[in-house]
Design an enzyme around this catalytic site. Structure first.
Site, PDB file in Angstrom:
ATOM      1  N   LYS A  15      24.702  48.103 -81.909  1.00  0.00           N
ATOM      2  CA  LYS A  15      25.338  49.097 -82.777  1.00  0.00           C
ATOM      3  C   LYS A  15      25.728  50.300 -81.927  1.00  0.00           C
ATOM      4  O   LYS A  15      25.293  50.429 -80.781  1.00  0.00           O
ATOM      5  CB  LYS A  15      24.418  49.513 -83.924  1.00  0.00           C
ATOM      6  N   ASP A  53      20.390  43.917 -82.403  1.00  0.00           N
ATOM      7  CA  ASP A  53      20.618  45.240 -82.990  1.00  0.00           C
ATOM      8  C   ASP A  53      21.706  45.987 -82.218  1.00  0.00           C
ATOM      9  O   ASP A  53      21.571  47.171 -81.912  1.00  0.00           O
ATOM     10  CB  ASP A  53      19.318  46.050 -83.038  1.00  0.00           C
ATOM     11  N   ASN A  96      23.075  52.187 -80.048  1.00  0.00           N
ATOM     12  CA  ASN A  96      22.339  51.472 -78.997  1.00  0.00           C
ATOM     13  C   ASN A  96      23.205  51.168 -77.784  1.00  0.00           C
ATOM     14  O   ASN A  96      22.879  50.298 -76.980  1.00  0.00           O
ATOM     15  CB  ASN A  96      21.728  50.181 -79.552  1.00  0.00           C
TER      16      ASN A  96
END
Length: 182
Positions: free
Chosen positions: A51, A49, A54
């Protein structure tokens, strides 16, 4: 836990003109993220994840990868078939719902980050998830001419390599760090 007070890369980009960075600034940020992923992948950890939201900047403007909630700790060559992540960052093998190895999916997300940081928009967009997934499956991305003329050949070349539809053709984090752009 360490306090990271610099905010997210998403917030940092929003504060910049045209929501994009100069190539030299983008290089530093991408290099730090890829170094973090190289370490994770060397420990058989796939984030799944990656992105803008993050990735945090600390007080020294160093990148920190956060939110390992979707991460896996399995051998890098072991295939998994879990549909997860953020749609705009998903690799073709994920949107096709086929079995995939984790590290190349993280590498695809690095390409999405790199494109977004350099161009000020996502490489793949659609009015629906189906339209978005269709573009991802075909690696149908376009750098607008006014941005393309400001980018180095090496940046454009690295994006093309990262956006290989076939996961096995994508460079590893280690190979990205050895690419002429970095």
């Amino acid at each position: 836990m360490e306090y990271i007070g610099g905010g997210s890369l998403h917030g940092y980009l929003k504060s910049k003109p045209n929501r994009r960075l100069e190539e030299m600034d983008a290089k530093r940020i991408i290099k730090e993220i890829v170094e973090g992923l190289r370490y994770c992948h060397s420990r058989c950890i796939t984030h799944r994840d990656i992105k803008l939201e993050n990735l945090l900047l600390d007080d020294d403007d160093k990148m920190k990868i956060i939110d390992f909630g979707f991460s896996t700790c399995v051998p890098n060559e072991k295939k998994i078939k879990i549909f997860c992540g953020t749609p705009s960052y998903m690799a073709p093998e994920i949107v096709l719902k086929t079995e995939y190895c984790g590290p190349p999916a993280d590498i695809w997300a690095i390409g999405v980050l790199m494109f977004t940081i350099l161009c000020g928009s996502f490489p793949y967009r659609g009015a629906t998830d189906e339209e978005l997934y269709d573009k991802i499956q075909r690696a149908d991305y376009h750098i607008v001419p006014e941005v393309k003329k400001t980018l180095s050949f090496e940046a454009i070349d690295l994006l093309a390599k990262i956006f290989s539809i076939k996961a096995d053709d994508r460079p590893s984090a280690k190979q990205i760090l050895a690419h002429p752009w970095l």
